[in-house]
Write an enzyme that holds these catalytic residues in place. Structure first.
Site, PDB file in Angstrom:
ATOM      1  N   GLU A  10      31.869  41.525  33.709  1.00 38.74           N
ATOM      2  CA  GLU A  10      32.869  41.191  34.728  1.00 38.74           C
ATOM      3  C   GLU A  10      32.210  40.498  35.922  1.00 38.74           C
ATOM      4  O   GLU A  10      32.733  39.503  36.442  1.00 38.74           O
ATOM      5  CB  GLU A  10      33.562  42.472  35.188  1.00 38.74           C
ATOM      6  CG  GLU A  10      34.539  42.295  36.333  1.00 38.74           C
ATOM      7  CD  GLU A  10      34.759  43.592  37.083  1.00 38.74           C
ATOM      8  OE1 GLU A  10      35.133  43.509  38.264  1.00 38.74           O
ATOM      9  OE2 GLU A  10      34.545  44.680  36.503  1.00 38.74           O
TER      10      GLU A  10
ATOM     11  N   ASP B 216      33.250  36.699  36.847  1.00 42.68           N
ATOM     12  CA  ASP B 216      33.857  36.436  38.151  1.00 42.68           C
ATOM     13  C   ASP B 216      33.230  35.210  38.812  1.00 42.68           C
ATOM     14  O   ASP B 216      33.930  34.341  39.344  1.00 42.68           O
ATOM     15  CB  ASP B 216      33.690  37.674  39.037  1.00 42.68           C
ATOM     16  CG  ASP B 216      34.185  37.443  40.457  1.00 42.68           C
ATOM     17  OD1 ASP B 216      35.384  37.176  40.628  1.00 42.68           O
ATOM     18  OD2 ASP B 216      33.366  37.524  41.387  1.00 42.68           O
TER      19      ASP B 216
ATOM     20  N   ASP C  10      39.940  42.736  35.485  1.00 42.36           N
ATOM     21  CA  ASP C  10      38.511  42.930  35.222  1.00 42.36           C
ATOM     22  C   ASP C  10      38.156  42.521  33.794  1.00 42.36           C
ATOM     23  O   ASP C  10      37.092  41.932  33.547  1.00 42.36           O
ATOM     24  CB  ASP C  10      38.124  44.397  35.440  1.00 42.36           C
ATOM     25  CG  ASP C  10      38.169  44.803  36.912  1.00 42.36           C
ATOM     26  OD1 ASP C  10      38.255  43.900  37.769  1.00 42.36           O
ATOM     27  OD2 ASP C  10      38.123  46.015  37.194  1.00 42.36           O
TER      28      ASP C  10
ATOM     29  N   GLU D  64      37.867  38.691  33.410  1.00 47.23           N
ATOM     30  CA  GLU D  64      36.584  38.216  33.934  1.00 47.23           C
ATOM     31  C   GLU D  64      35.442  38.583  32.998  1.00 47.23           C
ATOM     32  O   GLU D  64      34.512  37.785  32.794  1.00 47.23           O
ATOM     33  CB  GLU D  64      36.343  38.798  35.327  1.00 47.23           C
ATOM     34  CG  GLU D  64      37.287  38.235  36.378  1.00 47.23           C
ATOM     35  CD  GLU D  64      37.133  38.887  37.733  1.00 47.23           C
ATOM     36  OE1 GLU D  64      37.495  38.248  38.735  1.00 47.23           O
ATOM     37  OE2 GLU D  64      36.645  40.043  37.792  1.00 47.23           O
TER      38      GLU D  64
END
EC number: 3.1.26.3
Length: 266
Positions: free
Chosen positions: A43, A47, A116, A119
């Protein structure tokens, strides 16, 4: 908890990417509440990649707009609500691997877990392929949103819009106060109270983080302000009783006056 192979196959097709290392996808779908390797590191990676790809796409699409507009548009595209929408487009919830507690509390539908996981999948795709492949995949997921997004006030978050509205009228800024926090550390819900002199009501809002709860409260206040402004417009537009009387079309004729006029003509 194990993933249903049929669900995983459907997800792979919807994502538009076939993993060389399927275990990377499994890890990306595994919440930290479950046993084994979970998706937090993926994640973190995803991101950063998502932010870069969207920033570059906006930079190319809007060559004449400044950093402020680009930042607001990027924030709108990569915020949790948007990522959760993308996750729901893929029916991602049915493939998540959760611990017993999250499973029982409906974690498959929780916005923060869905965002989450999206990502984390981006991070997994990057590790499984390369940045160009990852970029092409992200742009395909966000194609429609990138087509319709426009710079301007609508991209500002509710707290910013409320602040600018109040400052423009020299009204004191609102106060936000956390009045309750429930749930475990990894799954908390915040309750925020917001007050402003522009409306008489005290607004209560909830969110999975303090920031989200405050944004929700600001959005509610903006909606109340807009409602009051619409009502004020209706009052101004609606003709008063005096106005109707002053209008010749609404004035009753005087019979005696009419008779006098008739006799005068004779």
């Amino acid at each position: 908890m194990k993933i249903n192979p049929h669900n995983l196959a459907r997800l792979t097709k919807k994502l538009g990417y076939e993993f060389n290392e399927p275990l990377l996808l499994v890890q990306a779908l595994t919440h930290r509440s479950a046993k084994g390797a979970h998706n937090e590191r993926l994640e973190f990676l995803g991101d950063s990649i998502l932010g870069f790809v969207i920033a570059e796409a906006l930079y190319d699409k809007f060559p004449k707009h400044d950093e402020g507009d680009l930042t607001r548009m990027r924030s709108s595209l990569v915020k949790g609500v948007t990522l959760a929408e993308v996750a729901r487009d893929f029916n991602l919830g049915e493939c998540l691997i959760l611990g017993p507690g999250e499973l029982k509390s409906g974690g498959h539908h929780r916005e923060s877990i869905l965002e989450d996981a999206i990502e984390a999948i981006i991070g997994a795709v990057y590790l499984d392929s390369n940045i160009e492949c990852c970029k092409a995949l992200i742009l395909s997921w966000f194609e429609r949103r990138l087509m319709v997004i426009k710079p301007g006030n609508e991209q500002k978050d509710p707290k910013t819009r409320l602040q600018e509205f109040l400052q423009g009228r020299k009204i004191p800024l609102p106060t936000y106060e956390v009045i309750d926090t429930t749930g475990q550390s990894h799954n908390q819900e915040f309750t925020v109270r917001c007050q402003t002199s522009v409306i008489s009501e005290v607004v209560i809002a909830k969110g999975t983080s303090r920031r989200k709860a405050e944004q929700e409260a600001a959005q509610q206040i903006l909606a109340l302000i807009e409602k009051e402004r619409e009502q004020e417009k209706e009052v101004k537009i609606k003709p008063t009783k005096q106005a109707k009387l002053a209008n010749p079309r609404h004035t009753k004729s005087n019979p005696s006056s009419s008779s006098k006029k008739s006799s005068t003509r004779k």
